[in-house]
Design a protein around this motif. Sequence first.
Motif, PDB file in Angstrom:
ATOM      1  N   ILE A  34       5.553  -2.153  -7.005  1.00  0.00           N
ATOM      2  CA  ILE A  34       5.232  -2.269  -5.557  1.00  0.00           C
ATOM      3  C   ILE A  34       3.982  -2.999  -5.504  1.00  0.00           C
ATOM      4  O   ILE A  34       3.044  -2.682  -6.279  1.00  0.00           O
ATOM      5  N   GLY A  35       3.857  -3.820  -4.444  1.00  0.00           N
ATOM      6  CA  GLY A  35       2.544  -4.415  -4.153  1.00  0.00           C
ATOM      7  C   GLY A  35       1.438  -3.605  -3.700  1.00  0.00           C
ATOM      8  O   GLY A  35       1.657  -2.535  -3.241  1.00  0.00           O
ATOM      9  N   PRO A  36       0.123  -3.870  -4.168  1.00  0.00           N
ATOM     10  CA  PRO A  36      -1.117  -3.096  -3.976  1.00  0.00           C
ATOM     11  C   PRO A  36      -1.484  -2.793  -2.452  1.00  0.00           C
ATOM     12  O   PRO A  36      -2.208  -1.730  -2.284  1.00  0.00           O
ATOM     13  N   ALA A  37      -0.776  -3.570  -1.446  1.00  0.00           N
ATOM     14  CA  ALA A  37      -1.012  -3.353   0.019  1.00  0.00           C
ATOM     15  C   ALA A  37      -0.323  -2.063   0.405  1.00  0.00           C
ATOM     16  O   ALA A  37      -0.666  -1.740   1.619  1.00  0.00           O
ATOM     17  N   THR A  38       0.713  -1.537  -0.235  1.00  0.00           N
ATOM     18  CA  THR A  38       1.436  -0.425   0.214  1.00  0.00           C
ATOM     19  C   THR A  38       0.881   0.947  -0.272  1.00  0.00           C
ATOM     20  O   THR A  38      -0.327   0.942  -1.130  1.00  0.00           O
TER      21      THR A  38
END
Length: 443
Positions: A87-91
């Motif tokens: 999952i992307g780091p912005a989440t």
Amino acid sequence: MVTTAQQYTDLDARAAELDRSHVFHSWSAQAALAPLVVAGGLGTRVWDHSGRSYLDFASQLVNVNIGHQHPRLVEAIQEQAATLATIGPATANLTRGEAARRIVARAPEGMNKVFFTNGGADANENAIRMARLHTGRDKVISTYRSYHGNTGAAIVSTGDWRRVSNEYARGHVHVFGPYLYRSEFWSTTPEEECERALRHLRRVIECEGPAGIAAILLETVPGTAGVLVPPPGYLAGVRALADEFGIVLILDEVMCGFGRTGEWFAFDAHGVVPDLVTFAKGVNSGYVPVGGVVISDAIASTFDDRVFPGGLTYSGHPLAAASIVASIDAMEEEGIVDHARQLGAEVIGPGLAALANRHPVVGEVRGAGVFWAVELVADRSTREPLSAALMGRAKAELLGRGLIPFIADNRIHVVPPCVVTADEVAEALKAYDAVLTLLDEEI
């Protein structure tokens, strides 16, 4: 189908053939390479397809602190992969948050944020970036005997030979740190070495212009440079200089952290609190690539209303985070850090000291926990380093005895996993003893 011994031998040959044909190795001239084939591992041992077993006293690159294939880490990675592989780091992700919480729980008070990276090099890279942005200054001071990674600013912060062909980053200044056995300051005692190294650092700060210096970057215990445990008072003196001149103190715990010295962080034994801490390797024993920066509240607040201009696609990757959670929990519940401290004090240190007493080729032994160096010399009186040819022979002889060594310059680094047993240390000491006997005959 029954698999024969020949088929396993063929697998080793196939692995070697594919490696030679298609893999480009780091820090190496490629033509003469003949790397060891490794097919599996468990605890402190690895083996090839044919079943030849080796005791891993290198911990690969001094990172497999919890040992190979620890079941809790393997299970945690498998469960996370089945739940959410990436999952992307912005989440916001629960596993990532739990990993960060466990890391800051081991950090000093006033350090509550973690920036995750892919490894130790980009941890140092981003710590330097944070220090520069926080202070508005540019220069970074580090030592000649150091290794901080192979990215732009990290490799130029590095002091050893690998820096020289890679000096593309700006604003880096090097100093000599303490190393009493080969003192740059003509010291004869730890107290002299500490005082004179700090005086040297002060003069460099003054001459470079304190108002332009963003950070002092040090490995708490320089690793690849020789397991150079700082003398009492040195790190406290560096902390005082950083405070005096408004400089950020970054301690690189990539190699020496998470049990390696018998402490969660190596600086815990020195009573020093840094502003930024970089980590990787031992935080999850390298099961999944990960690193990071533990950030003081003062520096973290700089970016409350200001964008931090840095990021990585895999920052806080869920598989890496899951392995961190499992690793820290296992190390705590199984008493692995305390075990490493005790084994170093009661078994490894005395065992290596006994070898030094028996073998003229040993110049000095130093270390803590499961982090030791045996410095080899051609002449004890002159301290002339043992030749590269004889160090190469030492490596081959140790491998031939079923032990994977960590060889750096004229040193054998004794760096097994933190879970190593006293019996396994005795096995390694027997191999070292035999090889040192051969080397004694050559000097």
